[in-house]
Design an enzyme around this catalytic site. Structure first.
Site, PDB file in Angstrom:
ATOM      1  N   ASP A   1       0.861  -1.175   0.000  1.00 46.54           N
ATOM      2  CA  ASP A   1       0.000   0.000   0.000  1.00 46.54           C
ATOM      3  C   ASP A   1       0.905   1.236   0.000  1.00 46.54           C
ATOM      4  OD1 ASP A   1      -2.432   1.455   0.315  1.00 46.54           O
ATOM      5  OD2 ASP A   1      -2.211   1.446   2.487  1.00 46.54           O
TER       6      ASP A   1
ATOM      7  N   THR B   1       5.934  -1.023   4.941  1.00 50.56           N
ATOM      8  CA  THR B   1       6.153  -2.369   5.481  1.00 50.56           C
ATOM      9  C   THR B   1       7.128  -3.149   4.608  1.00 50.56           C
ATOM     10  OG1 THR B   1       3.885  -2.310   6.303  1.00 50.56           O
ATOM     11  CG2 THR B   1       4.981  -4.453   6.294  1.00 50.56           C
TER      12      THR B   1
ATOM     13  N   LYS C   1      -1.204  -1.426  -4.618  1.00 50.49           N
ATOM     14  CA  LYS C   1      -2.009  -0.205  -4.768  1.00 50.49           C
ATOM     15  C   LYS C   1      -1.042   0.945  -5.025  1.00 50.49           C
ATOM     16  CE  LYS C   1      -4.867  -0.449  -1.028  1.00 50.49           C
ATOM     17  NZ  LYS C   1      -5.893  -0.028  -0.047  1.00 50.49           N
TER      18      LYS C   1
ATOM     19  N   ASP D   1      -7.916  -8.210   5.927  1.00 51.37           N
ATOM     20  CA  ASP D   1      -8.976  -7.997   6.902  1.00 51.37           C
ATOM     21  C   ASP D   1      -9.420  -6.541   6.979  1.00 51.37           C
ATOM     22  OD1 ASP D   1      -6.485  -7.101   8.176  1.00 51.37           O
ATOM     23  OD2 ASP D   1      -7.709  -6.852   9.964  1.00 51.37           O
TER      24      ASP D   1
HETATM   25  P1  IMP Z   1       1.991  -0.379   3.857  1.00 55.43           P
HETATM   26  O1  IMP Z   1       3.152  -0.280   4.799  1.00 55.43           O
HETATM   27  O2  IMP Z   1       1.152   0.878   3.825  1.00 55.43           O
HETATM   28  O3  IMP Z   1       2.367  -0.817   2.465  1.00 55.43           O
HETATM   29  O4  IMP Z   1       1.029  -1.411   4.537  1.00 55.43           O
HETATM   30  C1  IMP Z   1       0.754  -2.639   4.089  1.00 55.43           C
HETATM   31  C2  IMP Z   1      -0.207  -3.303   5.081  1.00 55.43           C
HETATM   32  O5  IMP Z   1      -1.376  -2.493   5.315  1.00 55.43           O
HETATM   33  C3  IMP Z   1      -0.702  -4.587   4.483  1.00 55.43           C
HETATM   34  O6  IMP Z   1       0.154  -5.679   4.795  1.00 55.43           O
HETATM   35  C4  IMP Z   1      -2.095  -4.711   5.092  1.00 55.43           C
HETATM   36  O7  IMP Z   1      -2.034  -5.343   6.349  1.00 55.43           O
HETATM   37  C5  IMP Z   1      -2.546  -3.275   5.290  1.00 55.43           C
HETATM   38  N1  IMP Z   1      -3.421  -2.819   4.168  1.00 55.43           N
HETATM   39  C6  IMP Z   1      -3.144  -1.892   3.245  1.00 55.43           C
HETATM   40  N2  IMP Z   1      -4.154  -1.722   2.376  1.00 55.43           N
HETATM   41  C7  IMP Z   1      -5.110  -2.606   2.742  1.00 55.43           C
HETATM   42  C8  IMP Z   1      -6.418  -2.949   2.215  1.00 55.43           C
HETATM   43  O8  IMP Z   1      -6.918  -2.399   1.206  1.00 55.43           O
HETATM   44  N3  IMP Z   1      -7.095  -3.899   2.893  1.00 55.43           N
HETATM   45  C9  IMP Z   1      -6.590  -4.540   3.986  1.00 55.43           C
HETATM   46  N4  IMP Z   1      -5.389  -4.264   4.516  1.00 55.43           N
HETATM   47  C10 IMP Z   1      -4.652  -3.306   3.890  1.00 55.43           C
HETATM   48 MG    MG Z   2      -3.822  -5.933   8.109  1.00 55.19          MG
END
Ligand code: IMP
Ligand code: MG
Length: 173
Positions: free
Chosen positions: A100, A104, A128, A157
């Site tokens: 996203d 992470t 995304k 979730d």
């Molecule tokens: P990032 O560090 O923003 O890339 O976060 C990734 C984490 O956010 C993923 O492993 C999910 O646990 C959570 N996440 C991000 N977008 C979504 C979504 O659309 N639905 C569910 N969980 C999401």
């Molecule tokens: Mg999650």
């Protein structure tokens, strides 16, 4: 049962793509054992299917991290799961449910790289790109690019709900 969810990726479509991803990994590593590192809890369903689509010696590890903060401040990631397996000299494939903002994935890659693995690649079911904040996140194996919508199912979730749906859908509330 779930009238509030609009199906984005059917179970059949996911299964077909996961088989292709497994075949691609099998070809790329050509007989070399790999270690899949799944992020708890979201990647577990995807990892279970992907692992069985890879025709190599596959070892499984899991990691759990939390992210705090928001898109404007950037995010900080902490390791929740205290056991740290030794990734040294192993061919690591990080398995994520979704990239996203990308914090992470970026953190995980750097964390695992600190163990001097033989190699590190990133595999994610979903991307995304419209929400990306972290720089330099490259996804080596990607299932699907999706629009900027909150999705659930197939491991993902909302407040711990919907992970076991066989499809990925958009939550309409
Ligand atoms: P990032 O560090 O923003 O890339 O976060 C990734 C984490 O956010 C993923 O492993 C999910 O646990 C959570 N996440 C991000 N977008 C979504 C979504 O659309 N639905 C569910 N969980 C999401
Ligand atoms: Mg999650």
């Amino acid at each position: 049962m779930h009238d509030d969810i609009e199906i984005l990726l059917s179970a059949e479509k996911i299964a077909a793509r996961v088989r292709e991803m497994g075949a691609e990994i099998t070809r790329d590593y050509a007989g070399t054992p790999v270690t899949l590192v799944g992020t708890l809890k979201g990647a577990t369903i995807f990892l279970a299917d992907l692992a069985r689509a890879i025709d190599l010696d596959v070892e499984l590890e899991f990691i759990k991290v939390s992210s705090y903060g928001n898109s404007t401040e950037g995010s900080s990631i902490t390791l929740d799961f205290p056991f740290a397996p030794d990734y040294t000299n192993r061919h690591i494939i990080l398995v994520e449910d979704i990239v996203d903002m990308g914090y992470t994935a970026k953190w995980l890659r750097e964390f695992v790289a600190g163990f001097n693995p033989a190699s590190v690649r990133l595999c994610s079911l979903l991307d995304k790109p419209g929400r990306r904040k972290a720089e330099g996140v490259e996804i080596d194996y990607l299932g699907f690019t999706i629009p900027d919508e909150f999705v659930v199912g197939y491991g993902l979730d909302f407040a711990q709900k919907y992970r076991t749906l066989p499809y990925v859908g958009v939550l309409r509330r």
